[in-house]
Design a protein around this motif. Structure first.
Motif, PDB file in Angstrom:
ATOM      1  N   VAL A  25       0.848  -1.187   0.000  1.00 49.78           N
ATOM      2  CA  VAL A  25       0.000   0.000   0.000  1.00 49.78           C
ATOM      3  C   VAL A  25       0.887   1.241   0.000  1.00 49.78           C
ATOM      4  O   VAL A  25       1.770   1.389   0.841  1.00 49.78           O
ATOM      5  CB  VAL A  25      -0.920   0.020   1.240  1.00 49.78           C
ATOM      6  CG1 VAL A  25      -1.772   1.276   1.229  1.00 49.78           C
ATOM      7  CG2 VAL A  25      -1.799  -1.210   1.254  1.00 49.78           C
ATOM      8  N   ASP A  26       0.631   2.109  -0.977  1.00 47.98           N
ATOM      9  CA  ASP A  26       1.348   3.367  -1.084  1.00 47.98           C
ATOM     10  C   ASP A  26       0.660   4.360  -0.151  1.00 47.98           C
ATOM     11  O   ASP A  26      -0.404   4.888  -0.462  1.00 47.98           O
ATOM     12  CB  ASP A  26       1.280   3.827  -2.553  1.00 47.98           C
ATOM     13  CG  ASP A  26       2.000   5.143  -2.772  1.00 47.98           C
ATOM     14  OD1 ASP A  26       2.161   5.910  -1.801  1.00 47.98           O
ATOM     15  OD2 ASP A  26       2.387   5.395  -3.917  1.00 47.98           O
ATOM     16  N   LEU A  77      -2.709   6.841  -0.449  1.00 47.32           N
ATOM     17  CA  LEU A  77      -3.853   6.529   0.411  1.00 47.32           C
ATOM     18  C   LEU A  77      -4.243   7.764   1.224  1.00 47.32           C
ATOM     19  O   LEU A  77      -5.429   8.060   1.377  1.00 47.32           O
ATOM     20  CB  LEU A  77      -3.501   5.359   1.346  1.00 47.32           C
ATOM     21  CG  LEU A  77      -4.647   4.884   2.226  1.00 47.32           C
ATOM     22  CD1 LEU A  77      -5.804   4.382   1.384  1.00 47.32           C
ATOM     23  CD2 LEU A  77      -4.190   3.775   3.167  1.00 47.32           C
ATOM     24  N   LEU A 133      -5.424  -2.911   2.099  1.00 43.13           N
ATOM     25  CA  LEU A 133      -5.761  -1.548   1.673  1.00 43.13           C
ATOM     26  C   LEU A 133      -6.985  -0.995   2.393  1.00 43.13           C
ATOM     27  O   LEU A 133      -6.931   0.076   2.994  1.00 43.13           O
ATOM     28  CB  LEU A 133      -5.971  -1.512   0.155  1.00 43.13           C
ATOM     29  CG  LEU A 133      -6.507  -0.175  -0.368  1.00 43.13           C
ATOM     30  CD1 LEU A 133      -5.467   0.913  -0.237  1.00 43.13           C
ATOM     31  CD2 LEU A 133      -6.990  -0.285  -1.792  1.00 43.13           C
TER      32      LEU A 133
END
Lengths: 237, 447
Positions: B300-301, B305, B338
């Motif tokens: 997950v970036d 986010l 996520l």
């Protein structure tokens, strides 16, 4: 909307709660759908087999037979899209529903507005899938689209889209200036149902924005319409 | 089959069995020797009986010569059913019957009264000299005088009874060793099923290092989880019913005093939404606590986010996104789920916005520490009393009682913490000079 372009869409609603059923019936009829109402799963299944409906809306917990069973046996025969309704908020129910071939899932309690959005999204997806491949007009004043590479190019620079991002942006740019609902985009791009806490689509949009900015795209912007969905707005250059 | 560990019961059982076998073999050998040596000599009473026979033979010989001896021998042979002769110095028979060659041969293998009985399966012949030292009575040992008349019985006892006794002993020892922990487990399981969730098997079993210890520890862990879950859910149920009363009573009041339909409709809409939110959150918290679902982990970036989360929060609260800046390094990728992560961040951000002054800022920062990302969300609110820093993560904690129900139920941070813990992360709060800092630790994403 395209779904109502010609004959009104025929919807079969299977719901055992008489109050909610009546409410559903009135509301959908008011919206110009052709609605048939059944309160019993067995009966509804028989009807769904005999007649052609554009969409079936049904509760998971029905007297006589569970909605999931009805769905499973119906799936053996017909490809009509199905939206499940349920008061069970449990994840496993949702997962079970889709593995049996539901197209969407409405957790109760839902507002009529929410239901409409979901119905539109499914009908619209079906209509989209039936369409002939659209004639390739230049989609965008700046970008070139490369289906094979699933990427777009601006002045020799690749944006570096993933296949999902490409599909999403392609869809947005074909319907530029039109707000596409999240349920529809989930159906069409991610091939799954939209749920309240799902942020995957938003992440994809965020990546698209960043990549377009990186290649210096200025002819349009992917905008968020709060509570509705996304739209590609054209910028006067 | 796996090789059993060092403290496994396997070794105890094997040891007990080995001991049993060793004991059996050594006892068998010792008893055998003991019995043999105890039965290889004549008892004193047997010796005196035999000497008595010799005296009788001597007096018969002295008084009546060969006839006396004949009579004596006949009587002796009939009475004792043994072979007997009376012989002189050159082994000549003193009776009227001369010795056969076989009988003469037998005279070469005769024993004195003090001698041993020889081979266990042979039958010995003894001689008893007369008092003149010239003649002697030679006879086979009579059956009832033999110390070996019970030998068969003794052997039988040794071969059958001894192993049986030892086996029973071993059984008792093993049973005692195994039944104690089993009994404790059984009792505690009974207590648990009768509804006393505080039942534990205790250190007597759990500190054992064998399979019973493992079973005991598993049992205690199970009971622990069970007790926690039931307590947690009871608490939630109590809180939920308590919290639901507020919107319900407000609706009731509104229903009784309503004059304006539009206003009533708006009120209804608001309260229903509130109740839905409450029920949804409660279910989610209960689900997270009891199911502990295995969420799929992906890269997950966090920067992206934050943009997504910030945009949503901006729409909700009316904050412009410039007031939610991020100072996160661009390469921040964590391994997480996520939607779970998004949900946690949203709750943390909402909470921060809620406690910020009107023109405040909420900022995201972070740094990598080895293979862990340490992230933080800072607000400029009043902070939290030091002793309440943990309490804010408990469900339905409202530090500010002046704002009941108005915004949220105090479930947001509990959900955020559960969500992060489920992904192997942590969440804790600390006060800064101005405002509160929410710290998040998550594993760096690595393939």
């Amino acid at each position: 909307m395209q779904a109502q372009s010609r004959a009104p869409a025929r919807i079969l609603a299977i719901e055992d709660d008489p109050l909610l059923a009546a409410h559903l019936h009135d509301h959908l009829r008011h919206r110009g759908f052709d609605v048939t109402l059944r309160q019993d799963g067995e009966e509804g299944l028989g009807l769904a087999r005999e007649e052609d409906f554009d969409l079936i809306l049904m509760d998971i917990l029905l007297p006589g037979r569970s909605g999931l069973e009805v769905l499973a046996s119906l799936r053996h025969e017909r490809k009509v899209p199905v939206i499940l309704m349920s008061a069970l908020g449990a994840e496993q129910d949702r997962i079970a529903g889709f593995s049996q071939g539901a197209d969407d899932y409405l957790p109760k309690p839902f507002s009529m507005g929410e239901m409409e959005v979901r119905i539109e999204a499914v009908l619209r997806r079906v209509a989209y899938e039936r369409q002939e491949a659209p004639v390739d007009l230049p989609q965008d004043p700046q970008l070139e689209f490369f289906e094979q590479r699933t990427d777009v190019c601006l002045g020799g620079q690749w944006a570096g889209f993933t296949p999902t991002e490409y599909r999403l942006f392609d869809l947005l740019s074909r319907s530029a200036e039109e707000v596409l609902s999240k349920p529809f985009l989930y159906q069409q791009v991610l091939h799954r149902a939209f749920s309240q806490h799902d942020r995957s689509l938003d992440m994809h949009v965020s990546h698209i924005r960043r990549k377009l900015q990186a290649v210096g795209y200025s002819a349009g912007r992917v905008e968020t319409v709060w509570g509705k969905g996304y739209v590609l707005t054209r910028q006067p250059s | 089959m796996r090789v059993p560990r060092r403290h496994s019961l396997f070794w105890k059982l094997t040891g007990a069995l080995a001991l049993f076998c060793l004991l059996l073999v050594s006892l068998y050998a010792d008893f055998g020797r003991l019995i043999y040596s105890a039965t290889s000599h004549l008892s004193d009473s047997a010796k005196s009986t035999l000497t008595g026979f010799a005296r009788e033979a001597e007096s018969a010989w002295n008084e009546r010569g060969a006839t006396g001896v004949d009579e004596f021998l006949q009587e002796l042979r009939e009475r004792e059913r043994v072979w007997a002769v009376v012989v002189g110095r050159q082994d000549q028979s003193l009776s009227s019957e001369p010795l056969t060659s076989r009988e003469l041969e037998r005279l070469d293998f005769i024993r004195p009264l003090d001698g041993s009985l020889g081979r266990p399966n042979g039958w010995p012949t003894f001689y008893i000299p007369f008092s003149d030292g010239e003649h002697r009575l030679v006879l086979e040992l009579p059956r009832e005088l033999s110390p070996r008349k019970h030998l068969a019985l003794l052997n039988l006892a040794m071969q059958r009874l001894l192993p049986a006794l030892l086996a029973v002993l071993l059984g008792i020892v093993l049973y005692r060793a195994l039944i104690v922990p089993l009994g404790i487990l059984h009792r505690q399981a009974g207590t648990l099923s009768s509804g006393k969730l505080s039942a534990r098997v205790g250190p007597l079993v759990t500190e054992r290092r064998d399979e019973f210890g493992e079973l005991g520890r598993a049992f205690d862990h199970m009971a622990e989880r069970l007790e926690h879950t039931v307590d947690f859910q009871r608490q939630l149920l109590r809180d939920l019913s308590h919290e639901l009363r507020t919107p319900l009573s407000r609706l009731r009041v509104a229903g009784e005093h309503a004059t304006d339909v539009t206003e009533l409709r708006q009120r209804l809409e608001r309260e229903v939404q509130l109740m839905e939110q409450l029920i949804g959150d409660i279910l989610e918290l209960a689900w997270l606590d009891t199911e502990r679902p295995q969420l799929p982990v992906e890269a997950v970036d966090v920067g992206r986010l934050w943009e997504v989360v910030r945009e949503n929060a901006g729409f909700e609260s009316g904050w412009p996104i410039e007031r939610m800046p991020s100072a996160l390094p661009a390469d921040c990728r964590v391994g997480g789920h996520l939607n779970g992560l998004a949900h946690a961040l949203e709750n943390i951000l909402r909470n921060a916005i809620r406690h910020s002054p009107l023109d405040g800022q909420v900022s995201l920062g972070g740094r990598r520490e080895g293979d862990v990302w340490h992230l933080w969300v800072d607000d400029q609110g009043p902070g939290v009393a030091e002793d309440k820093l943990e309490a804010i993560f408990l469900p339905f904690t409202r530090l500010n009682a002046a704002r009941p129900g108005g915004d949220g139920f105090g479930l947001g941070l509990s959900i955020a913490r559960s969500m992060l813990q489920l992904q192997g992360g942590e969440l804790w709060a600390e006060n800064r000079e101005r405002g509160l800092r929410m710290n998040i630790r998550l594993r760096m994403y690595s393939l």
